[in-house]
Design an enzyme around this catalytic site. Structure first.
Site, PDB file in Angstrom:
ATOM      1  N   HIS A  19     114.451  17.089 121.331  1.00  0.00           N
ATOM      2  CA  HIS A  19     115.674  16.275 121.249  1.00  0.00           C
ATOM      3  C   HIS A  19     116.882  17.012 121.833  1.00  0.00           C
ATOM      4  CE1 HIS A  19     118.757  14.160 118.456  1.00  0.00           C
ATOM      5  NE2 HIS A  19     118.434  13.315 119.416  1.00  0.00           N
ATOM      6  N   HIS A  61     126.345  14.140 124.592  1.00  0.00           N
ATOM      7  CA  HIS A  61     126.004  13.149 123.574  1.00  0.00           C
ATOM      8  C   HIS A  61     127.203  12.291 123.182  1.00  0.00           C
ATOM      9  CE1 HIS A  61     125.495  11.629 119.455  1.00  0.00           C
ATOM     10  NE2 HIS A  61     124.241  11.468 119.806  1.00  0.00           N
TER      11      HIS A  61
HETATM   12  O1  G3P Z   1     117.066   9.049 121.978  1.00  0.00           O
HETATM   13  C1  G3P Z   1     116.831   9.284 120.626  1.00  0.00           C
HETATM   14  C2  G3P Z   1     118.019   9.857 119.924  1.00  0.00           C
HETATM   15  O2  G3P Z   1     118.588  10.856 120.707  1.00  0.00           O
HETATM   16  C3  G3P Z   1     119.040   8.805 119.610  1.00  0.00           C
HETATM   17  O3  G3P Z   1     120.079   9.278 118.836  1.00  0.00           O
HETATM   18  O4  G3P Z   1     122.414   9.973 118.561  1.00  0.00           O
HETATM   19  O5  G3P Z   1     120.657  11.694 118.865  1.00  0.00           O
HETATM   20  O6  G3P Z   1     121.350  10.262 120.779  1.00  0.00           O
HETATM   21  P1  G3P Z   1     121.171  10.359 119.287  1.00  0.00           P
HETATM   22 MG    MG Z   2     119.971  10.880 122.354  1.00  0.00          MG
END
Ligand code: G3P
Ligand code: MG
Length: 261
Positions: A19, A61
């Site tokens: 992630h 992000h």
């Molecule tokens: O793409 C999955 C996840 O990254 C979505 O949530 O807020 O971490 O971008 P966020």
């Molecule tokens: Mg994400």
């Protein structure tokens, strides 16, 4: 720890996805984060992509710069904190590493192009989350899809484009219909399955707590793969694998070993 789904010859992407690069061990959405995940055996990464003021795709992000850069110092008071309001020449000078830890001081915000080249060269897989600055959703989807098609041209498995935003996915669809798309969901709102099908998605990526046997079967019967974010717990990972889901996005690259998948 190794938790593995059965091998699936019809789904080209690995089960385990780091992630925001691997954005806990190193500053999220930077090349350093990707390198940290790769060092632990990760071959697929998720990252968040938006546009600078003149349309250069880059990784970040948040809508704003404050949390993960030194913009408050570098840009000075009175300038906008909204990342997408700045030209790339300004964004490229920011420090996107010091907020994480001293050893990453000076780590830059990466362009999407730099990350794409790193992934293509290393034969890594990428899940590009289209994270538009509010008001630029459709355009961001179009531009990111066009760059992705260019950067992966003739280069193996294409990246998976995902978004919470329907307009961004529609932009990607109109610009590059052949690139795979996924609908991101933090709730199972009315019509989620129809929307994913209408947008020609190949997958749905849900907040992991939402998946159960019934909605996994629903998605599967519509021809959609089932992925989850952000899974940092072994018991929950095992539950999702037992349900037969296809991919897991995790922060815990230090806990889950993706080797041998
Ligand atoms: O793409 C999955 C996840 O990254 C979505 O949530 O807020 O971490 O971008 P966020
Ligand atoms: Mg994400």
């Amino acid at each position: 720890m190794k938790l593995m789904r059965p091998h699936d010859p019809f789904w080209p992407y690995p089960q385990w996805i780091a992630h925001r690069g691997a954005g806990k061990l190193a500053p999220e959405n930077t090349l350093a984060a990707f390198r940290a995940g790769a060092a632990l055996g990760y071959r697929m990464f998720e990252c968040d992509v938006k546009l600078s003021a003149e349309g250069v795709p880059f990784l970040l992000h948040d809508d704003t710069l404050a949390r993960t850069t030194n913009a408050h110092v570098a840009l000075g008071a009175g300038l906008s904190d909204v990342a997408g309001e700045h030209p790339w020449g300004t964004l490229a000078l920011l420090d996107a590493g010091s907020w994480h830890s001293r050893s990453f001081a000076g780590e830059p915000l990466p362009t999407f192009e730099a990350i794409a080249r790193y992934c293509v060269h290393n034969e890594f897989f990428l899940n590009i989350e289209i994270k538009p600055t509010p008001g630029t959703e459709y355009h961001t989807g179009q531009v990111v899809a066009r760059h992705a098609a260019r950067l992966w041209h003739g280069a193996g498995t294409p990246p998976l484009l995902s978004s919470f935003d329907l307009s961004a996915l529609d932009g990607a669809l109109q610009a590059q219909p052949d690139l795979p798309r996924a609908l991101l969901l933090e709730t199972l709102w009315d019509g989620w399955l129809d929307a994913a099908v209408r947008l020609g998605c190949v997958a749905v990526v849900c907040d992991h707590v939402l998946w159960d046997a019934s909605n996994v079967a629903q998605a599967r019967s519509a021809g959609l793969r089932t992925l989850s974010y952000t899974v940092n717990d072994e018991t929950e990972a095992q539950r999702l694998i037992t349900l037969g889901t296809d991919g897991i996005i995790t922060d815990r690259v230090d806990l889950f070993s993706p080797s041998n998948q």
